[in-house]
Every structure is written in C-alpha cells, then in structure tokens.
Design a protein around this motif. Structure first.
Motif, short mmCIF file in Angstrom:
data_model
loop_
_atom_site.label_atom_id
_atom_site.label_comp_id
_atom_site.label_asym_id
_atom_site.label_seq_id
_atom_site.Cartn_x
_atom_site.Cartn_y
_atom_site.Cartn_z
N HIS A 13 -16.54 61.55 55.10
CA HIS A 13 -15.30 61.06 54.68
C HIS A 13 -14.34 61.71 55.65
O HIS A 13 -14.17 62.92 55.66
N SER A 381 -4.63 47.06 51.79
CA SER A 381 -5.95 47.63 52.04
C SER A 381 -5.88 48.87 52.93
O SER A 381 -6.90 49.49 53.21
N LEU A 382 -4.67 49.22 53.39
CA LEU A 382 -4.49 50.40 54.24
C LEU A 382 -3.65 51.44 53.52
O LEU A 382 -2.81 51.08 52.70
N ALA A 384 -7.23 53.20 55.08
CA ALA A 384 -8.64 53.21 54.69
C ALA A 384 -9.31 54.41 55.34
O ALA A 384 -9.07 54.71 56.51
N LEU A 387 -14.62 54.80 56.86
CA LEU A 387 -15.36 53.55 57.02
C LEU A 387 -16.55 53.76 57.94
O LEU A 387 -16.41 54.28 59.05
N PRO A 418 -18.80 47.32 50.51
CA PRO A 418 -17.54 48.03 50.72
C PRO A 418 -17.73 49.24 51.61
O PRO A 418 -18.83 49.80 51.71
N GLY A 419 -16.65 49.66 52.28
CA GLY A 419 -16.69 50.90 53.06
C GLY A 419 -17.26 50.76 54.45
O GLY A 419 -17.61 51.76 55.08
N VAL A 454 -13.61 42.76 48.59
CA VAL A 454 -13.21 43.98 49.31
C VAL A 454 -12.69 43.60 50.69
O VAL A 454 -13.06 42.56 51.25
N PHE A 457 -13.00 44.99 57.44
CA PHE A 457 -12.47 45.75 58.58
C PHE A 457 -13.32 45.45 59.81
O PHE A 457 -14.54 45.54 59.77
N ASP A 497 -11.03 56.12 60.19
CA ASP A 497 -9.87 56.02 59.30
C ASP A 497 -8.90 55.06 59.98
O ASP A 497 -8.67 55.16 61.19
#
Length: 523
Positions: A13, A381-382, A384, A387, A418-419, A454, A457, A497
């Motif tokens: 993360h 959505s930002l 984020a 990812l 997601p992610g 979701v 990106f 990020d």
C-alpha cells in the motif's frame, strides 16, 4: 525509464511520497556544495536516499532484509522520474523457521518478536524506515491467521506495500528475486526458474527477460515436518493424499522412518518431473497441479538454462547439508537425479540468490502526468492508493483481451478486480484503429470482471490518454469511471498512487512504488 533497474535479481500500500516524509537522519548530512561550477546533487530534488525493508513470511521460513536505496532524477525536467541507481543491503536477519501454534495457526507473537529483534539488531526503528514490503506466501497463506499477520506488520512497520502472494504471483516474485529474469535478459535466453519451497514448487518460464508463463505444483519439503526424534509435528493435507498413494500411513506424533522419507521425496520429484517435461498429467499428478500448466511451453528442449531457488535450492546447489526437520535433503537429491534424464548437461545454472530469493524492499519515485493529456472521467475515484500494476505483453498478433487475461493470471486472478491498474503499450505511431483495438479489449475484460462498478485505471507509455479514454467512455459507453494517465513506464511488480489534479495546469501526480530485488554484488 529502464524498468529493469528496479528488478535485478522480492515482496504489496503505498502513499505519495514527499521529502518531508523521510526521517531526518538520512537527509541532514548533505554534502558540501564544493567548488564553483561543480555539479551538485541536492537531496530531495535531484536525488533521494531512502531506507527500505523486505519482510518475507513463508510456509517454511521467514526473514527480513534492510537496505539503503539511492534514487536519482532521470532527465532535467522537474517532472521526470526518479530511478534506483544504487542499493546497499545494510542487514540480513537470520532465517527463522516459520513458527506455528498448531497445524493451522501461525504463532503471531513469535513472529512479532522476531521482527522486533531484527529491527533492533539492524539498528532501526519503524520510524527510521521510509518504505518497504511484507509478503506472505505458500502454504502459510492458507493458515487461518495469515492475512491478519500481513496486515499487522504492514501497519506496524511503516509505509509498506502489503502483498499476499498466491502461487502464480509467488512464482513471478521468485523469478525476479533469484536472478533468473536478469539472466534471461542478459543472455537473450529462455530460462526455467524452479522455486522449491516448503509447501509448493513454482515454475516460471522466462523469455528474453520477460516472465511469459507461471505454474505451481503442490510438492515441497515441509509437507511433512518432524522433530529431532523423527516424531511428526506437522502433516499437511496434500501429504496425506500422497502417503495414501504410495501405501504409507503416518500421523502427527508418530515416528517417520528413513524409508518413508525417501519414498515420499522420490514420488514428489516424479510428479515435479512430469510437470517440467510437459507430460500429460493424470491421477495425483493432475490433482497436485495448483494452477494451469505452463502456457506455450514446448518442454525441456526449448530451455537454455534452469535456475533453482527457494529453500530446497540450498541442498540442490550443495550450499547446505543440515536437516531442519523436513524433507529438504531427500527432496533435493531426488530432484537432482530425476532432472539428469530431463535436461542436457550444463543447463543448470546458479544465480545470485537461493533461499533468499526475496524482496529487499520497495523503492519509490514520483512522476507527473500532464493534465492536458490525461483522461479523468470521474474525480470521485481519486486519489487512489496502492494500485497493483498489471502489464499485458502483446506481441502484435495476440488479442488484447487474451493478453490482459494472461497478465491477470500471473497474479492468480481470473477476472478484472478492484485495485488494479492496467499498463498498456500503444502501437507506434498511434492511430484510431490501434486505440480502438485496445479499447475493445479493455472493455471486454472489464465488463466480464468481478466488479463492474469500480473505477478503471489505465497507464500508458504514450501521450494518447485522452483519446483512449474518450473511446472507452463515449463510443463504448463504459459505465465505470475511467482514469487514464500517460507518459509513464511501469511493469509487473509495481504499485501506483494516483492523486488529484494540482494547480492551474492540473498536473496529475503519480507515485510509483517498485519492489526491489537483490543484485549479484549483494549476495
């Protein structure tokens, strides 16, 4: 950017990083400006010095590596990327057998104390580490408290990537971590990495420095564990299946004989050899294949080099002869014997890392994507964070959809989830036809994914983000938010990020965090 600078050789993360987030001590001792006219690197502007730690919790062993990384700005522009130019391993912890309270419960207190002691012996505290990565892999991933452990260390240890790696993802990490990818790239060769661990054995097929396919089979040294008196202390479920097949009966608390050790190890090596030979699998061999077989693999004849990694590799390469209460010595011996009939002489090579084929931490650098070319269909959505980059490798002929699915499979994913951030190459010169082909493939994969609500990106290496985003939203009517940033070069095992647009020019800040691997010099 030369992405391979980040991948010389393991583990998920991240937060946008500024100079102010670093501890004071690495940055206070800046060099004097020197003579007039001398080029000066100013810490935080032209270069960054960061401290990073990698924590690896596996089914058999656990260890930590502390490193110092120097990142330098690539190019003159303020928005240009930082790239890792120097790395120094500062401290390697002892390798600890992963402790268990029971067959299904990892001893969290014991691991926490091991990590604390490692920080102390290395001369660090969590506050003086800038970034890092913690990964939990193999059979340990299945234990009932595996995920809380990885989350605990991610929270306690600072600004971390935190990854739980399934078999394909673990294979990918091992291939980079042991140096097999670097060997393949340097020699323009096809390399097969065989990572033999405690609960599983992972295979990676690497062509010209790119991991093209991965697989895993449930054979490993620690499916059966025993004490100094040969009394069985752990018996994993696959071991019971295999014991039944070879007509042997064991139970926790009972003694294991040398003949049972040999028979069990021999049968595991036979199953592994079948997978390596690309032979048709039936019975227990088919059941023990954890993943799909290696894709587009023609068998041993196309392999230039074989590289072993994982704990059992220490025995295969004769680096260790001691027994650690498992079948490592026996399994290694049978692997060596069985592969003599599979590969021609001279194919097996040794690279930089074996049992420590793991991450030495994570390096972080910031790039800025121009708001003029980015496509942002929904600012909700930002920002984020964390990812995971999924980079399809398209060879020109392959469908975009199939390329993305193959890339997802490397991370043990069957569908878009997601992610994730899709990192895509655009054909040069870009045109409407090539962008529409990309958009169709993306749309198909996203619409068949696990979560159709979701954000999507996308990261591009060419400045066509607005065009691709427009096709996805206006022509293909993709219902999700679509965020496309361009001019960024990332690859497998990177994390992103993406921040909110800043200032009048609406520059989009993008922080890339890459897993950092050992080099030959750091062994």
């Amino acid at each position: 950017m030369d992405h391979d600078e980040f991948e010389d050789g393991l583990h998920g993360h991240s937060h946008s990083h500024s100079h102010d987030n670093f501890p004071d001590d690495p940055h206070d001792d800046l060099d004097d400006f020197g003579d007039v006219g001398e080029a000066v690197e100013i810490e935080g502007m032209e270069m960054l010095t960061i401290r990073s730690v990698g924590i690896d919790i596996g089914s058999s062993t656990s260890h930590l590596v502390f490193s110092q990384l120097v990142l330098r700005r690539e190019g003159a522009a303020f928005s240009s990327r930082f790239r890792v130019t120097d790395r120094q391993v500062l401290y390697r912890s002892p390798i600890m057998l992963t402790p268990y309270v029971s067959g299904t419960l990892i001893d969290t207190d014991n691991i926490r104390e091991f990590v604390r002691q490692s920080y102390e012996e290395a001369g660090f505290t969590p506050e003086t580490v800038d970034t890092g990565a913690v990964v939990i892999t193999g059979e340990a991933l299945k234990k009932e408290n595996a995920r809380p452990i990885s989350e605990l260390f991610a929270k306690e240890s600072g600004k971390f990537i935190c990854a739980s790696a399934g078999p394909n993802h673990e294979a990918l990490l091992a291939a980079h971590g042991c140096g097999a990818v670097a060997l393949s790239k340097d020699e323009s060769a096809t390399v097969l990495n065989i990572d033999v661990g405690g609960g599983t054995t992972k295979l990676s097929l690497i062509r010209n420095g790119v991991v093209t396919s991965t697989a895993a089979v449930t054979v490993g040294a620690r499916l059966i564990a025993f004490d100094e008196e040969n009394q069985i202390t752990r018996l994993e479920e696959p071991a019971l299946d295999l014991l039944n097949e070879i007509g042997r009966i064991l139970a926790v608390g009972r003694a294991i004989s040398e003949s049972v050790k040999e028979d069990f190890a021999a049968r595991m090596s036979e199953i592994l050899a079948l997978v390596i030979r690309n032979a048709p699998l039936t019975g227990i061999a088919e059941r023990f294949l954890l993943t799909d077989p290696l894709e587009d693999y023609q068998g041993p004849s196309e392999v230039d080099y074989v590289v072993f990694s994982g704990g059992v590799s220490e025995y295969i390469y004769d680096h260790d002869a001691a027994s650690y209460g498992d079948l490592g010595p026996q399994f290694a011996r049978h692997i060596r014997e069985s592969l003599k009939t599979v590969f021609k002489e001279g194919v097996v090579r040794e690279t930089s890392e074996g049992i420590r084929a793991t991450v030495i931490g994570a390096g972080e650098y910031t790039v800025q994507a121009s708001g003029g070319t980015s496509h942002l269909s929904g600012l909700d959505s930002l920002p984020a964070f964390g990812l995971q980059v999924v980079r399809p490798y398209m060879n020109g002929q392959e469908s975009v959809e199939r390329a993305i699915q193959s890339a997802l499979a490397k991370f043990d994913l069957t569908k878009f989830a997601p992610g994730l951030a899709l990192a895509l190459e655009v054909e040069e010169p870009p045109n409407y036809r090539s962008l529409k082909r990309l958009a169709d493939g993306i749309s198909s994969v996203v619409n068949n994914g696990d979560a159709t609500d979701v954000p999507v990106f996308i990261v591009l290496d060419t400045d066509v983000a607005k065009s691709l985003g427009g096709i996805l939203k206006e022509e293909l009517k993709l219902s999700q938010d679509v965020v496309v940033v361009d001019g960024i070069d990332v690859g497998d095992l990177d994390y992103l990020d993406i921040g909110l647009p800043m200032g009048i020019s609406e520059v989009v800040p993008v922080t890339v965090k890459s897993l950092i691997f050992p080099t030959k010099e750091e062994r």
